[in-house]
Write a protein that holds these residues in place. Sequence first.
Motif, short mmCIF file in Angstrom:
data_model
loop_
_atom_site.label_atom_id
_atom_site.label_comp_id
_atom_site.label_asym_id
_atom_site.label_seq_id
_atom_site.Cartn_x
_atom_site.Cartn_y
_atom_site.Cartn_z
N TRP A 1 -15.87 69.27 96.47
CA TRP A 1 -15.23 68.50 95.53
C TRP A 1 -17.04 67.50 94.89
O TRP A 1 -16.86 67.72 93.76
CB TRP A 1 -14.53 67.55 95.75
N LEU A 2 -17.31 66.51 95.77
CA LEU A 2 -18.23 66.05 95.11
C LEU A 2 -19.63 67.61 94.69
O LEU A 2 -20.34 66.71 94.54
CB LEU A 2 -18.85 65.15 96.63
N ALA A 3 -20.08 68.60 95.56
CA ALA A 3 -21.01 69.49 95.53
C ALA A 3 -20.56 69.68 94.13
O ALA A 3 -21.53 70.27 93.08
CB ALA A 3 -21.16 70.32 96.57
N ALA A 4 -19.23 70.32 93.87
CA ALA A 4 -19.62 71.05 92.41
C ALA A 4 -19.89 69.87 91.60
O ALA A 4 -19.79 70.16 90.14
CB ALA A 4 -17.59 70.87 92.33
N ARG A 5 -19.26 68.68 91.30
CA ARG A 5 -19.50 67.57 90.12
C ARG A 5 -21.04 68.01 90.41
O ARG A 5 -21.60 67.37 89.65
CB ARG A 5 -19.00 66.41 91.01
N LEU A 6 -21.63 67.43 91.16
CA LEU A 6 -23.21 67.78 90.93
C LEU A 6 -23.38 68.89 90.54
O LEU A 6 -24.36 68.79 89.64
CB LEU A 6 -23.68 67.31 92.97
N GLN A 7 -23.36 70.14 90.97
CA GLN A 7 -23.64 71.50 90.03
C GLN A 7 -23.61 70.98 88.76
O GLN A 7 -24.11 71.38 87.79
CB GLN A 7 -23.48 72.53 90.58
N LEU B 1 -16.67 62.64 104.73
CA LEU B 1 -16.23 63.50 103.94
C LEU B 1 -14.99 64.52 104.30
O LEU B 1 -16.05 65.39 105.52
CB LEU B 1 -16.73 64.01 102.58
N SER B 2 -14.44 64.88 104.22
CA SER B 2 -13.13 66.04 104.13
C SER B 2 -13.78 67.02 104.15
O SER B 2 -15.05 66.91 102.86
CB SER B 2 -11.59 65.83 104.27
N ALA B 3 -13.80 68.37 104.43
CA ALA B 3 -14.71 69.36 103.93
C ALA B 3 -14.33 69.42 102.15
O ALA B 3 -15.20 69.99 101.11
CB ALA B 3 -13.77 70.34 104.81
N ARG B 4 -13.09 68.99 102.13
CA ARG B 4 -12.01 69.51 100.54
C ARG B 4 -12.84 68.05 99.63
O ARG B 4 -13.55 68.56 98.70
CB ARG B 4 -11.18 69.29 100.04
#
Length: 85
Positions: free
Chosen positions: A25-31, A18-21
């Motif tokens: 995005w994935l981290a934000a959804r998980l949080q 995955l790209s940094a972006r």
Amino acid sequence: MTSIAMNNLWNYLQGLSLSARNQEWLAARLQEASRTKHAKAGKDETLMSKEDFFAQIDEAREQIKRGEGVTFTSLDDMNAWLNAL
């Protein structure tokens, strides 16, 4: 989720490159999902009243009487059916 499953998920995600972006995005959804879950922690949607519990059992017994139940001749057959759900 077991630690083995978590490690498998992590390995899968790492394999996606995955790209940094996309990672952000994935981290934000998980949080966000975690915050939502913690906010609802006081409400356990799996809980039911004693009356509802026994009503479900009575309904299941009626379904069996009507021939709507599922029977298995072996543990492997049952596990195959459950895994197909």
